[in-house]
Motif scaffolding. Structure first.
Motif, PDB file in Angstrom:
ATOM      1  N   ASN A 279       0.790  -1.224   0.000  1.00 24.04           N
ATOM      2  CA  ASN A 279       0.000   0.000   0.000  1.00 24.04           C
ATOM      3  C   ASN A 279       0.820   1.272   0.000  1.00 24.04           C
ATOM      4  O   ASN A 279       0.341   2.321   0.377  1.00 24.04           O
ATOM      5  CB  ASN A 279      -0.940   0.041   1.220  1.00 24.04           C
ATOM      6  N   GLU A 280       2.050   1.163  -0.404  1.00 22.92           N
ATOM      7  CA  GLU A 280       2.834   2.379  -0.502  1.00 22.92           C
ATOM      8  C   GLU A 280       2.489   3.105  -1.795  1.00 22.92           C
ATOM      9  O   GLU A 280       1.999   2.511  -2.744  1.00 22.92           O
ATOM     10  CB  GLU A 280       4.321   2.058  -0.482  1.00 22.92           C
ATOM     11  N   VAL A 281       2.789   4.374  -1.787  1.00 26.63           N
ATOM     12  CA  VAL A 281       2.649   5.152  -3.013  1.00 26.63           C
ATOM     13  C   VAL A 281       4.054   5.555  -3.438  1.00 26.63           C
ATOM     14  O   VAL A 281       4.763   6.234  -2.700  1.00 26.63           O
ATOM     15  CB  VAL A 281       1.773   6.400  -2.796  1.00 26.63           C
ATOM     16  N   ILE A 282       4.471   5.089  -4.588  1.00 24.36           N
ATOM     17  CA  ILE A 282       5.825   5.322  -5.072  1.00 24.36           C
ATOM     18  C   ILE A 282       5.742   6.300  -6.231  1.00 24.36           C
ATOM     19  O   ILE A 282       4.934   6.111  -7.132  1.00 24.36           O
ATOM     20  CB  ILE A 282       6.456   4.023  -5.593  1.00 24.36           C
ATOM     21  N   LEU A 283       6.563   7.310  -6.189  1.00 26.84           N
ATOM     22  CA  LEU A 283       6.612   8.220  -7.337  1.00 26.84           C
ATOM     23  C   LEU A 283       7.909   7.969  -8.094  1.00 26.84           C
ATOM     24  O   LEU A 283       8.973   7.853  -7.494  1.00 26.84           O
ATOM     25  CB  LEU A 283       6.548   9.673  -6.876  1.00 26.84           C
ATOM     26  N   THR A 284       7.802   7.837  -9.382  1.00 25.33           N
ATOM     27  CA  THR A 284       9.003   7.703 -10.189  1.00 25.33           C
ATOM     28  C   THR A 284       8.899   8.627 -11.391  1.00 25.33           C
ATOM     29  O   THR A 284       7.843   9.184 -11.666  1.00 25.33           O
ATOM     30  CB  THR A 284       9.267   6.247 -10.582  1.00 25.33           C
ATOM     31  N   HIS A 285       9.999   8.755 -12.052  1.00 25.12           N
ATOM     32  CA  HIS A 285      10.106   9.793 -13.076  1.00 25.12           C
ATOM     33  C   HIS A 285      10.688   9.172 -14.323  1.00 25.12           C
ATOM     34  O   HIS A 285      11.579   8.349 -14.240  1.00 25.12           O
ATOM     35  CB  HIS A 285      11.039  10.897 -12.542  1.00 25.12           C
ATOM     36  N   SER A 286      10.150   9.559 -15.460  1.00 24.14           N
ATOM     37  CA  SER A 286      10.682   9.088 -16.730  1.00 24.14           C
ATOM     38  C   SER A 286      10.556   7.557 -16.806  1.00 24.14           C
ATOM     39  O   SER A 286       9.796   6.959 -16.062  1.00 24.14           O
ATOM     40  CB  SER A 286      12.141   9.547 -16.853  1.00 24.14           C
ATOM     41  N   SER A 287      11.270   6.948 -17.702  1.00 27.50           N
ATOM     42  CA  SER A 287      11.203   5.495 -17.797  1.00 27.50           C
ATOM     43  C   SER A 287      12.604   4.943 -17.671  1.00 27.50           C
ATOM     44  O   SER A 287      13.553   5.485 -18.212  1.00 27.50           O
ATOM     45  CB  SER A 287      10.620   5.085 -19.139  1.00 27.50           C
ATOM     46  N   SER A 288      12.721   3.883 -16.931  1.00 32.19           N
ATOM     47  CA  SER A 288      14.027   3.285 -16.738  1.00 32.19           C
ATOM     48  C   SER A 288      13.839   1.802 -16.535  1.00 32.19           C
ATOM     49  O   SER A 288      12.942   1.370 -15.804  1.00 32.19           O
ATOM     50  CB  SER A 288      14.702   3.910 -15.527  1.00 32.19           C
ATOM     51  N   VAL A 289      14.665   1.025 -17.194  1.00 29.71           N
ATOM     52  CA  VAL A 289      14.561  -0.423 -17.042  1.00 29.71           C
ATOM     53  C   VAL A 289      14.902  -0.823 -15.620  1.00 29.71           C
ATOM     54  O   VAL A 289      14.255  -1.685 -15.026  1.00 29.71           O
ATOM     55  CB  VAL A 289      15.487  -1.114 -18.056  1.00 29.71           C
ATOM     56  N   SER A 290      15.903  -0.162 -15.054  1.00 29.51           N
ATOM     57  CA  SER A 290      16.288  -0.500 -13.678  1.00 29.51           C
ATOM     58  C   SER A 290      15.121  -0.322 -12.728  1.00 29.51           C
ATOM     59  O   SER A 290      14.805  -1.215 -11.939  1.00 29.51           O
ATOM     60  CB  SER A 290      17.438   0.397 -13.221  1.00 29.51           C
ATOM     61  N   VAL A 291      14.496   0.847 -12.817  1.00 31.53           N
ATOM     62  CA  VAL A 291      13.400   1.131 -11.891  1.00 31.53           C
ATOM     63  C   VAL A 291      12.233   0.197 -12.161  1.00 31.53           C
ATOM     64  O   VAL A 291      11.605  -0.323 -11.240  1.00 31.53           O
ATOM     65  CB  VAL A 291      12.970   2.610 -12.020  1.00 31.53           C
ATOM     66  N   GLN A 292      11.991  -0.053 -13.429  1.00 33.54           N
ATOM     67  CA  GLN A 292      10.841  -0.898 -13.751  1.00 33.54           C
ATOM     68  C   GLN A 292      11.049  -2.314 -13.223  1.00 33.54           C
ATOM     69  O   GLN A 292      10.143  -2.912 -12.655  1.00 33.54           O
ATOM     70  CB  GLN A 292      10.630  -0.916 -15.259  1.00 33.54           C
ATOM     71  N   LYS A 293      12.258  -2.836 -13.391  1.00 35.15           N
ATOM     72  CA  LYS A 293      12.530  -4.177 -12.866  1.00 35.15           C
ATOM     73  C   LYS A 293      12.438  -4.185 -11.341  1.00 35.15           C
ATOM     74  O   LYS A 293      11.943  -5.133 -10.746  1.00 35.15           O
ATOM     75  CB  LYS A 293      13.909  -4.640 -13.313  1.00 35.15           C
ATOM     76  N   ASP A 335      17.619  -3.776 -28.883  1.00 30.85           N
ATOM     77  CA  ASP A 335      16.540  -4.738 -28.768  1.00 30.85           C
ATOM     78  C   ASP A 335      17.036  -6.000 -28.078  1.00 30.85           C
ATOM     79  O   ASP A 335      17.019  -7.087 -28.631  1.00 30.85           O
ATOM     80  CB  ASP A 335      15.929  -5.045 -30.139  1.00 30.85           C
ATOM     81  N   MET A 336      17.526  -5.797 -26.908  1.00 27.68           N
ATOM     82  CA  MET A 336      17.868  -6.977 -26.125  1.00 27.68           C
ATOM     83  C   MET A 336      16.569  -7.602 -25.661  1.00 27.68           C
ATOM     84  O   MET A 336      15.654  -6.913 -25.242  1.00 27.68           O
ATOM     85  CB  MET A 336      18.708  -6.575 -24.920  1.00 27.68           C
ATOM     86  N   SER A 337      16.547  -8.912 -25.716  1.00 28.76           N
ATOM     87  CA  SER A 337      15.268  -9.582 -25.535  1.00 28.76           C
ATOM     88  C   SER A 337      14.643  -9.269 -24.171  1.00 28.76           C
ATOM     89  O   SER A 337      13.448  -9.095 -24.054  1.00 28.76           O
ATOM     90  CB  SER A 337      15.454 -11.081 -25.677  1.00 28.76           C
ATOM     91  N   THR A 338      15.470  -9.151 -23.143  1.00 28.17           N
ATOM     92  CA  THR A 338      14.896  -8.925 -21.819  1.00 28.17           C
ATOM     93  C   THR A 338      14.151  -7.601 -21.770  1.00 28.17           C
ATOM     94  O   THR A 338      13.113  -7.490 -21.140  1.00 28.17           O
ATOM     95  CB  THR A 338      15.997  -8.894 -20.753  1.00 28.17           C
ATOM     96  N   GLU A 339      14.717  -6.608 -22.445  1.00 27.65           N
ATOM     97  CA  GLU A 339      14.085  -5.304 -22.355  1.00 27.65           C
ATOM     98  C   GLU A 339      12.874  -5.214 -23.266  1.00 27.65           C
ATOM     99  O   GLU A 339      11.921  -4.519 -22.984  1.00 27.65           O
ATOM    100  CB  GLU A 339      15.094  -4.226 -22.710  1.00 27.65           C
ATOM    101  N   LYS A 340      12.988  -5.928 -24.352  1.00 28.49           N
ATOM    102  CA  LYS A 340      11.900  -5.874 -25.301  1.00 28.49           C
ATOM    103  C   LYS A 340      10.619  -6.417 -24.676  1.00 28.49           C
ATOM    104  O   LYS A 340       9.541  -5.914 -24.919  1.00 28.49           O
ATOM    105  CB  LYS A 340      12.271  -6.693 -26.523  1.00 28.49           C
ATOM    106  N   PHE A 341      10.794  -7.435 -23.871  1.00 30.91           N
ATOM    107  CA  PHE A 341       9.608  -8.104 -23.356  1.00 30.91           C
ATOM    108  C   PHE A 341       9.335  -7.756 -21.904  1.00 30.91           C
ATOM    109  O   PHE A 341       8.663  -8.489 -21.207  1.00 30.91           O
ATOM    110  CB  PHE A 341       9.750  -9.615 -23.540  1.00 30.91           C
ATOM    111  N   LEU A 342       9.890  -6.669 -21.474  1.00 31.78           N
ATOM    112  CA  LEU A 342       9.598  -6.222 -20.115  1.00 31.78           C
ATOM    113  C   LEU A 342       8.131  -5.829 -20.041  1.00 31.78           C
ATOM    114  O   LEU A 342       7.667  -4.985 -20.788  1.00 31.78           O
ATOM    115  CB  LEU A 342      10.480  -5.014 -19.801  1.00 31.78           C
ATOM    116  N   LYS A 343       7.435  -6.446 -19.125  1.00 34.47           N
ATOM    117  CA  LYS A 343       6.003  -6.146 -19.091  1.00 34.47           C
ATOM    118  C   LYS A 343       5.750  -4.849 -18.331  1.00 34.47           C
ATOM    119  O   LYS A 343       6.529  -4.474 -17.464  1.00 34.47           O
ATOM    120  CB  LYS A 343       5.244  -7.294 -18.465  1.00 34.47           C
TER     121      LYS A 343
END
Lengths: 496, 456
Positions: A279-293, A335-343
């Motif tokens: 139930n936390e509220v996290i704010l993030t900025h822009s897009s980043s694979v690191s943050v998304q993972k 187009d590394m496969s891991t990033e391409k298919f990051l949901k």
């Protein structure tokens, strides 16, 4: 310049493929032009490209000694950095490689030394070894290239194991025949106290201490003083063997760095569940694979809300794509496969709220944590991130909201500019005022910074692949990863 | 957009025109009756579907996913459609928002609640056109509503003036029905539906609320024995005086006073567009002062672009950046001028989303922050954060045509949030320039009381 790519926009993967086919020099030129044109951009692709290129450099370089190899890598690194000075990871990777080579060389010599320190009973061998270590720095140019060539075609069978560092194997490989006649440790022999003009301490302390005093001299400074008679053929063979072996070690070292670049996000993500709770509220900025993972990992166990600031006008398309899950490889330019298919996060059951950058202050009072991605981290604990990160961090500070920065160690740069404006890159003003705005284009001065400098006092925590650190601790990690002498390799006027 | 003077006294007409050429682009051949028939058929089909599901315990196989949501939303949606259709003979929306093409086929019922939890109390369905407007709404008010909802009239003072002018026309065209008095009938039976309609187009601003309160008071003060014509004339004149005193003259006084604060060599940073800041800058320029302006702007309205264009057209040196360039440009500024939507009684500034960031950065860099604000925008309400009281604009305004966000409604758990305002803490504000003088934020309640007392 870069060769015509059939139907492909040049990017990291195209570059990787071209590495195999092209000659080294054209590969270097290719990467330089890709960096200049920003066809490879963002930290990770730059880092991978640099590491891959350096791997080539080491593999193809007909090297005779460490000093020349270092000089060669410095030269290549310098050209890459000049191509795109603001992609600081390029310099970081070059420094990592330089430091790694120095370490390998040192280890090698260290073994020789510890060898010699422990093998007092065999003066001949010891002498030979000591001369060797000097020779590796300044080899007789007459015969070593030849030997190297021969060693390339017929690899010596002494040590094919890449993992074991020791060429002569006596300190570790007790099973080897040479070390079988190891004498009693504590006998000291005065006649060997001065070898190569360097006083060799022979005491118990020296045996226990990790770095004997001769090694504190930087490489290249050791001059072989005593060139006594030795079996030339045997020596040449050993030089070849050791340099061949060192080459393998350096290559495997670079491969390790590349592996690290591949795994770094997953390693960082492993810390996610410690830091994000239900139930936390996290704010993030822009897009980043690191943050998304990182967030996806936390989402495996917990449900929380993520607010995404879109980072208009430079990264909003990537942010929108990341939020909606239409990554199509455009995020990091490869187009590394891991990033391409990051949901997308929303498919993991997390509520994702997209907001404009302007609404950050309004929502900040409800945010529990701010998680920022970075472009580069500076040794003082500050960071370079997508423009807008600074006001987010500041708004978080005003609301006493903790700011967490997620970054791989490879982004950590030992450079410490005194003027942070120099790190900021300015982007295309056309993305703010386009030509459809007519006369405005000529009447207005338009400013579009791509990056922001966030000072360390606005950051509460860094999470790297090594764990979580306070910003004030980063200088230690810098010291662990880079050699002092490599920090300013690209601008010699700053070398003291 | 339109400044407080250039308000649409005459402009309603062009906007009124569109309903006549009703069918915009989607299916031009369908007549109103045909559409009605089509809708009825669709509705019947949906009802049948819902009924089938209720009978059979398991959801129908092909349409399994949309069906359960429809059960909840369906009746409501149908009701609103019914209402809309009942109101107008040509049941067509006017295509105001470019982002949202108007489709003849009724939209599929929403699959999930796309409202953001923090702001859920603030969501109000926005009227997107004339359809659904009550038949009581005056044509001038109808036009005004549309102009407000598509931001062609935007900004607190502009909306205030436009509203009062529209009400003036309402009053002018009003005739008291027999057996009633103007005092008792006008407010409740004529004015209230107009206000309701305007509020349904876009929530009423605080300055508008203040003015409406004043107008109601004026109407209630009209003597029952006054002849209708005289009363109407008095009211219309009252409105004119009100606009002149509280807005037009106030603006001039504030502009003069703020222009005095600008010196040669200053760089004034401002956020988005405030008509009064524009007046002040233009005034200073006319006074021959040499200064630069930095306009900070943000998505989705890009109001600052208009300000930048206007100032650059006058020959003022203008730099334009978005919020991402704020921290770089604040260092070059010497003063920060901000406009206001409202001043809260606890000294906080309620203004366009992003203003608080600008004030925060200015404060951090020790730049003085001046708020230019007429006392009509003062309110006795208080605000601690930007969430309790705010206005949520339609999230589709954030969608960039052709961008990845176009299908955001289909993505589960994805929400777009587009708050209009934020609240700037009082400690970031050094001075409020009003027509009654320059005061610190702590004096807002005092000035508000004074203003109201003088009003009676």
């Amino acid at each position: 310049m870069s060769p015509p790519q059939s139907g492909h926009a040049p990017n990291l993967s195209v570059f990787k493929k071209s590495l195999r086919a092209q000659s080294l020099e054209s590969s270097i030129e290719n990467l330089i032009s890709l960096l200049k044109r920003r066809q490879i951009k963002n930290s990770r692709p730059c880092a991978i490209a640099t590491a891959e290129l350096l791997l080539r450099v080491v593999a193809r370089f007909r090297w005779t000694d460490i000093g020349k190899l270092l000089a060669r890598i410095q030269e290549v690194g310098q050209r890459l950095i000049q191509a795109q000075p603001r992609e600081m990871v390029v310099g970081n990777i070059v420094r990592r490689v330089l430091g790694m080579i120095r370490d390998e060389a040192k280890e090698d010599r260290h073994e020789d030394m510890s060898d010699s320190a422990s093998n007092m009973g065999s003066p001949h061998r010891r002498l030979e070894r000591a001369t060797l270590s000097g020779l590796r720095d300044q080899p007789p140019p007459t015969f070593s290239p030849l030997r190297l060539d021969s060693s390339k075609t017929t690899p010596p069978t002494i040590n094919t194991d890449k993992d074991s560092d020791d060429v002569f194997g006596s300190s570790v490989g007790g099973s080897r025949p040479q070390s079988s006649h190891r004498p009693p440790m504590l006998t000291s022999h005065p006649s060997y106290a001065h070898l190569n003009g360097i006083p060799v301490q022979q005491s118990m302390f020296n045996l226990l201490s990790a770095t004997p005093s001769p090694l504190s001299t930087p490489p290249g400074a050791v001059s072989p003083a005593g060139k006594t008679t030795f079996d030339a053929a045997n020596l040449a063979y050993r030089v070849a063997a050791s340099s061949k072996d060192l080459k393998a070690e350096v290559i495997s070292g670079i491969e390790e760095i590349i592996d690290e670049l591949d795994q770094v996000d997953d390693q960082i993500a492993a810390y996610a569940q410690e830091h994000i709770h239900s139930n936390e509220v996290i704010l993030t900025h822009s897009s980043s694979v690191s943050v998304q993972k990182f967030l996806l990992k936390a989402a495996e166990k917990r449900k929380f809300t993520v607010i995404v600031a879109e980072s208009y006008p430079n990264d909003h398309e990537a942010t929108h794509a990341a939020v909606t899950g239409k990554l199509n490889g455009g995020l990091d330019g490869d187009d590394m496969s891991t990033e391409k298919f990051l949901k997308p996060l929303s498919s993991a059951g997390i509520t994702v709220i997209l907001m404009t950058d302007a609404a950050i202050f309004a929502i900040m009072s409800r945010v529990n944590k701010v998680i920022l991605a970075t472009h580069a981290v500076i040794a003082n604990g500050g960071l370079i991130a997508a423009a807008g990160a600074r006001i987010i961090a500041k708004a978080a500070k005003v609301h006493r909201t903790p700011v967490i920065v997620v970054s791989g160690v490879y982004k950590l740069s030992p450079e410490y500019p005194f003027e942070f404006e120099s790190l900021i890159e300015y982007g295309d003003p056309g993305s703010i005022i386009g030509y459809h705005d007519g006369a405005l284009v000529e009447n207005l001065e338009v400013d579009n910074p791509v990056y922001d400098y966030v000072p360390p006092e606005l950051v509460d925590l860094y999470i790297t692949n090594l764990g979580a650190h306070a910003p004030s601790y980063l200088y230690r990690i810098v010291a662990d990863h880079y050699k002092q002498e490599d920090i300013n390799f690209h601008n010699p006027e700053l070398l003291f | 957009m339109s400044s407080s003077e250039a308000t649409p006294v005459e402009s309603p007409k062009p906007v009124e025109a569109p309903p006549k050429q009703s069918q915009p682009d989607a299916a031009p051949k369908l007549s109103g009756a045909e559409i009605k028939k089509q809708k009825a058929a669709e509705k019947a089909a949906r009802r049948a579907q819902a009924a089938k599901e209720k009978q059979g315990g398991a959801p129908a196989p092909p349409l399994a996913s949309p069906a359960p949501a429809q059960k909840g939303d369906g009746p409501k949606a149908q009701k609103s459609q019914q209402k809309r259709r009942g109101s107008m003979s040509t049941p067509k929306d006017i295509p105001i928002r470019s982002q949202k093409g108007i489709v003849v086929i009724p939209e599929e019922p929403k699959k999930e609640d796309k409202t953001v939890e923090f702001f859920r109390h603030l969501y109000k369905p926005r009227m997107k056109g004339l359809a659904g407007a009550g038949k009581d709404a005056h044509p001038a008010v109808l036009a005004l509503g549309i102009q407000m909802s598509n931001y062609s009239i935007c900004g607190s003072s502009a909306r205030l003036v436009a509203t009062l002018q529209a009400f003036k026309r309402v009053i002018e065209s009003y005739t008291t029905p027999p057996g009633n008095t103007l005092t008792r009938h006008l407010t409740s039976h004529v004015l209230s539906p107009q206000i309701e309609y305007i509020a349904s187009c876009r929530p009423i601003s605080i300055s508008m609320g203040n003015a409406i309160r004043w107008l109601k008071l004026e109407i209630s003060k009209v003597d029952i024995d006054t002849p209708e014509a005289d009363a109407k004339k008095a009211l219309c004149e009252g409105i004119d005086v009100f606009i002149r005193e509280r807005v037009t003259f106030a603006d001039q006084v504030i502009a003069n006073s703020a222009a005095e604060k600008i010196r040669d060599g200053d760089v004034i940073l401002t956020y988005a567009k405030s008509s009064i800041v524009q007046h002040a800058l233009v005034k200073a320029h006319e006074d021959g002062k040499k200064f630069g302006v930095i306009v900070v702007d943000s998505r989705p309205l890009h109001e600052g672009k208009h300000l930048a264009a206007a100032l650059a057209g006058l020959g003022i040196e203008v730099k334009y950046c978005l919020t991402n360039g704020l921290s770089h440009n604040i260092q070059d500024a010497t003063k920060v001028f901000l406009g206001a939507h409202a001043m809260m009684s606890n000294g906080r500034l309620f203004s366009r989303a992003g203003t608080a960031l600008v004030a925060m950065e200015a404060n951090d860099n020790d730049k003085p922050v001046l708020v230019l604000c007429e006392t009509i925008k003062f309110t006795e309400r208080v605000a601690l954060d930007s969430i309790v009281h705010n206005e949520i604009a339609p999230p589709d305004e954030l969608v960039i045509t052709g961008g990845a966000l176009e299908a955001w409604r289909d993505i589960p758990h994805l929400q777009l949030c587009n708050p209009m305002y934020d609240v700037t803490p009082a400690e970031y504000i050094q001075m409020i320039v009003t027509e009654s003088g320059n005061v610190p934020p702590t004096s807002v309640p005092v000035l508000h009381r004074l203003g109201n007392e003088s009003q009676g």
